[in-house]
Scaffold this motif. Structure first.
Motif, PDB file in Angstrom:
ATOM      1  N   MET A  11      65.941 -13.127  -7.099  1.00 53.72           N
ATOM      2  CA  MET A  11      64.656 -12.416  -6.962  1.00 53.72           C
ATOM      3  C   MET A  11      64.591 -11.576  -5.694  1.00 53.72           C
ATOM      4  SD  MET A  11      62.791 -13.398  -9.621  1.00 53.72           S
ATOM      5  CE  MET A  11      61.079 -13.243  -9.175  1.00 53.72           C
ATOM      6  N   SER A  12      65.687 -10.889  -5.373  1.00 51.83           N
ATOM      7  CA  SER A  12      65.701 -10.072  -4.167  1.00 51.83           C
ATOM      8  C   SER A  12      66.334  -8.705  -4.387  1.00 51.83           C
ATOM      9  CB  SER A  12      66.452 -10.803  -3.047  1.00 51.83           C
ATOM     10  OG  SER A  12      66.574 -10.003  -1.903  1.00 51.83           O
ATOM     11  N   MET A  13      67.365  -8.630  -5.206  1.00 48.40           N
ATOM     12  CA  MET A  13      68.163  -7.415  -5.296  1.00 48.40           C
ATOM     13  C   MET A  13      67.490  -6.291  -6.077  1.00 48.40           C
ATOM     14  SD  MET A  13      72.052  -8.869  -5.726  1.00 48.40           S
ATOM     15  CE  MET A  13      72.734  -7.237  -5.436  1.00 48.40           C
ATOM     16  N   HIS A  14      66.363  -6.544  -6.717  1.00 48.10           N
ATOM     17  CA  HIS A  14      65.680  -5.459  -7.437  1.00 48.10           C
ATOM     18  C   HIS A  14      64.989  -4.500  -6.481  1.00 48.10           C
ATOM     19  CE1 HIS A  14      62.943  -8.907  -7.075  1.00 48.10           C
ATOM     20  NE2 HIS A  14      61.950  -8.044  -7.012  1.00 48.10           N
ATOM     21  N   TRP A  15      64.972  -4.798  -5.176  1.00 44.48           N
ATOM     22  CA  TRP A  15      64.408  -3.883  -4.178  1.00 44.48           C
ATOM     23  C   TRP A  15      65.486  -3.124  -3.413  1.00 44.48           C
ATOM     24  CZ3 TRP A  15      59.710  -2.898  -5.220  1.00 44.48           C
ATOM     25  CH2 TRP A  15      58.820  -3.880  -5.646  1.00 44.48           C
ATOM     26  N   ILE A  16      66.725  -3.206  -3.846  1.00 43.20           N
ATOM     27  CA  ILE A  16      67.821  -2.519  -3.170  1.00 43.20           C
ATOM     28  C   ILE A  16      67.924  -1.094  -3.682  1.00 43.20           C
ATOM     29  CG2 ILE A  16      70.340  -2.452  -2.944  1.00 43.20           C
ATOM     30  CD1 ILE A  16      70.355  -5.450  -2.807  1.00 43.20           C
ATOM     31  N   ASN A  17      68.080  -0.142  -2.777  1.00 44.66           N
ATOM     32  CA  ASN A  17      68.237   1.260  -3.172  1.00 44.66           C
ATOM     33  C   ASN A  17      69.591   1.511  -3.817  1.00 44.66           C
ATOM     34  OD1 ASN A  17      65.824   2.871  -2.415  1.00 44.66           O
ATOM     35  ND2 ASN A  17      66.236   2.070  -0.371  1.00 44.66           N
ATOM     36  N   ASP A  18      70.653   1.119  -3.137  1.00 42.67           N
ATOM     37  CA  ASP A  18      72.016   1.383  -3.600  1.00 42.67           C
ATOM     38  C   ASP A  18      72.585   0.118  -4.235  1.00 42.67           C
ATOM     39  OD1 ASP A  18      74.502   2.435  -4.074  1.00 42.67           O
ATOM     40  OD2 ASP A  18      75.148   2.417  -1.980  1.00 42.67           O
ATOM     41  N   LEU A  19      72.192  -0.160  -5.469  1.00 43.41           N
ATOM     42  CA  LEU A  19      72.643  -1.378  -6.141  1.00 43.41           C
ATOM     43  C   LEU A  19      74.143  -1.377  -6.406  1.00 43.41           C
ATOM     44  CD1 LEU A  19      71.622  -4.074  -7.188  1.00 43.41           C
ATOM     45  CD2 LEU A  19      71.143  -2.985  -9.396  1.00 43.41           C
ATOM     46  N   PRO A  20      74.758  -0.263  -6.849  1.00 45.75           N
ATOM     47  CA  PRO A  20      76.218  -0.257  -6.988  1.00 45.75           C
ATOM     48  C   PRO A  20      76.928  -0.556  -5.674  1.00 45.75           C
ATOM     49  CG  PRO A  20      75.267   1.622  -8.139  1.00 45.75           C
ATOM     50  CD  PRO A  20      74.162   1.003  -7.341  1.00 45.75           C
ATOM     51  N   GLY A  21      76.432   0.020  -4.565  1.00 46.89           N
ATOM     52  CA  GLY A  21      77.035  -0.254  -3.269  1.00 46.89           C
ATOM     53  C   GLY A  21      76.876  -1.705  -2.857  1.00 46.89           C
ATOM     54  N   ALA A  22      75.729  -2.310  -3.186  1.00 48.20           N
ATOM     55  CA  ALA A  22      75.515  -3.722  -2.863  1.00 48.20           C
ATOM     56  C   ALA A  22      76.479  -4.613  -3.629  1.00 48.20           C
ATOM     57  CB  ALA A  22      74.068  -4.112  -3.175  1.00 48.20           C
ATOM     58  N   PHE A  23      76.715  -4.305  -4.906  1.00 48.80           N
ATOM     59  CA  PHE A  23      77.678  -5.079  -5.688  1.00 48.80           C
ATOM     60  C   PHE A  23      79.085  -4.964  -5.089  1.00 48.80           C
ATOM     61  CE2 PHE A  23      74.901  -4.727  -9.705  1.00 48.80           C
ATOM     62  CZ  PHE A  23      74.386  -5.994  -9.494  1.00 48.80           C
ATOM     63  N   LYS A  24      79.449  -3.783  -4.634  1.00 50.80           N
ATOM     64  CA  LYS A  24      80.774  -3.608  -4.032  1.00 50.80           C
ATOM     65  C   LYS A  24      80.907  -4.413  -2.741  1.00 50.80           C
ATOM     66  CE  LYS A  24      81.568   0.992  -6.009  1.00 50.80           C
ATOM     67  NZ  LYS A  24      81.712   2.444  -5.746  1.00 50.80           N
ATOM     68  N   GLN A  25      79.836  -4.460  -1.940  1.00 50.39           N
ATOM     69  CA  GLN A  25      79.877  -5.247  -0.715  1.00 50.39           C
ATOM     70  C   GLN A  25      79.981  -6.739  -1.018  1.00 50.39           C
ATOM     71  OE1 GLN A  25      77.288  -4.064   2.682  1.00 50.39           O
ATOM     72  NE2 GLN A  25      76.413  -2.600   1.235  1.00 50.39           N
ATOM     73  N   ILE A  26      79.256  -7.196  -2.028  1.00 50.59           N
ATOM     74  CA  ILE A  26      79.341  -8.607  -2.417  1.00 50.59           C
ATOM     75  C   ILE A  26      80.753  -8.935  -2.905  1.00 50.59           C
ATOM     76  CG2 ILE A  26      78.541 -10.287  -4.115  1.00 50.59           C
ATOM     77  CD1 ILE A  26      75.798  -8.900  -3.979  1.00 50.59           C
ATOM     78  N   GLN A  27      81.323  -8.045  -3.707  1.00 50.24           N
ATOM     79  CA  GLN A  27      82.691  -8.270  -4.186  1.00 50.24           C
ATOM     80  C   GLN A  27      83.671  -8.310  -3.030  1.00 50.24           C
ATOM     81  OE1 GLN A  27      85.627  -6.468  -4.549  1.00 50.24           O
ATOM     82  NE2 GLN A  27      86.553  -7.152  -6.461  1.00 50.24           N
ATOM     83  N   SER A  28      83.391  -7.530  -1.985  1.00 44.45           N
ATOM     84  CA  SER A  28      84.281  -7.481  -0.835  1.00 44.45           C
ATOM     85  C   SER A  28      84.236  -8.770  -0.013  1.00 44.45           C
ATOM     86  CB  SER A  28      83.920  -6.280   0.051  1.00 44.45           C
ATOM     87  OG  SER A  28      84.696  -6.262   1.227  1.00 44.45           O
ATOM     88  N   VAL A  29      83.050  -9.334   0.191  1.00 43.33           N
ATOM     89  CA  VAL A  29      82.945 -10.529   1.033  1.00 43.33           C
ATOM     90  C   VAL A  29      83.377 -11.793   0.296  1.00 43.33           C
ATOM     91  CG1 VAL A  29      81.108  -9.493   2.405  1.00 43.33           C
ATOM     92  CG2 VAL A  29      80.506 -10.969   0.476  1.00 43.33           C
TER      93      VAL A  29
END
Length: 361
Positions: free
Chosen positions: A177-195
């Protein structure tokens, strides 16, 4: 039907269709001395918007949400006396995310809860499944009010759009219940995949689809009737069909996306909007309209009741919760066989029963 009763002001949960009932309709007792608020005041007083702040708040891609306003809304919601009465939806979704963690037969040495709020997931986990947990959120007030859990935790003040963690750090990343306020959702997924470490898993939940369609339609019809046009009061949501594509583009394997429809019953539209404000879920899109006129609000209440109301006078609010699971690639993961490598044809399966019958004495 599976019923969940919360000690807060509203509630029920009809899972997929989960069911929630509001106390003022006889299920629970309303919180004492609940202050009345003007229906139009859905957001805390907005800061002065400038172009420089606007460009800084988003990622390199789309810039839909005012992230600074969202931080202010969350801080304001956490500062409310008795703010836990508005946590019923986050607690329910957090428990369902935790259920998906238990479905994976392994222990995770180090996990990250991204946008943890008051640790709505951690309270449902045990140290047998997660040995250490990092709680990350943009609101220090919410971190200070986190629920107790048996897992050793570390709190980090971090923005979901800019993760301050090195690559290959976590075995598990959670978000609810947090990521629906993210502007760059594709970029956020890439960062999560990276960490994530190789063979690490991401399990998340966001509201999306046709969430709050009753409120959206009622406000649009009311403003069109009273003001000759409407402005967006409900933020845009991600479609369920887009999540899998975005996660696949970010490099995740073995994707799973599913949807729960959660319906909460309230006495009227005013309680719906008050609870959204108490959750810190007020609209923060740049193109939002900061004022909702009294006439339009009263008209919206009548339209909401007429189009969606129950015979007993209550009204429903529907939340579509999208759950997603994705794995970081690793050589140990199952892979599809090469095309044409099958040794048995589907047409041969029709002969199996006949062969067994002939061999039976």
């Amino acid at each position: 039907m599976n019923k969940l009763v919360s000690n807060s002001r509203t509630r029920v949960l009809l899972t997929c269709r989960t069911w929630f009932a509001h106390p003022q309709r006889g299920v629970l007792t309303a919180a004492p001395n609940t202050p009345k608020r003007r229906p139009a005041s859905l957001n805390p007083p907005p800061p002065q918007r400038t172009e420089s702040r606007r460009h800084r708040s988003g990622g390199a891609g789309m810039n839909v949400f005012d992230r600074e306003m969202k931080r202010r809304q969350r801080k304001w919601a956490a500062s409310l006396q008795g703010s836990q009465q508005f946590d019923y939806l986050r607690d329910e979704v957090g428990s369902r995310v935790a259920d998906r963690v238990y479905d994976i037969a392994r222990t995770f040495p180090l996990a990250l809860d991204l946008g943890c709020g008051k640790s709505h997931i951690a309270q449902h986990l045990s140290k047998d499944v997660v040995e250490r947990l990092v709680l990350a959120d943009t609101s220090e007030d919410r971190l200070n009010q986190r629920s107790a859990c048996e897992i050793p935790t570390q709190c980090v003040l971090a923005d979901e759009e800019y993760l301050p963690f090195p690559e290959n750090t976590f075995d598990l990343v959670l978000s609810s219940m947090s990521m629906h306020w993210i502007n760059d959702l594709p970029g956020a997924f890439k960062q999560i995949q990276s960490v994530l470490k190789p063979d690490g898993v991401f399990i998340g939940a966001v509201v999306g689809g046709e969430t709050l369609f009753e409120l959206r339609c009622s406000l649009q019809l009311a403003e069109t009737e009273r003001e000759g046009g409407f402005s967006p009061h409900i933020s845009p949501y991600t479609a369920v069909s887009d999540l899998g594509n975005l996660m696949g583009q970010a490099g995740f394997n073995m994707l799973t996306v599913d949807l729960d429809e959660i319906q909460v019953d309230y006495p009227s539209i005013f309680e719906v909007m008050t609870d959204l404000q108490g959750m810190g879920e007020s609209n923060c899109a740049w193109n939002r309209k900061s004022v909702l006129h009294r006439d339009s609000m009263l008209a919206a209440a009548a339209i909401y009741q007429e189009m969606y109301g129950h015979p007993d006078g209550g009204v429903p609010a529907t939340f579509h919760v999208l759950y997603m699971i994705g794995w970081k690639p690793h050589e140990s993961q199952a892979r599809p066989a090469k095309r044409g490598s099958a040794t048995v044809s589907f047409s041969d399966l029709t002969q199996v029963g006949r062969t067994v019958t002939k061999e039976t004495p």
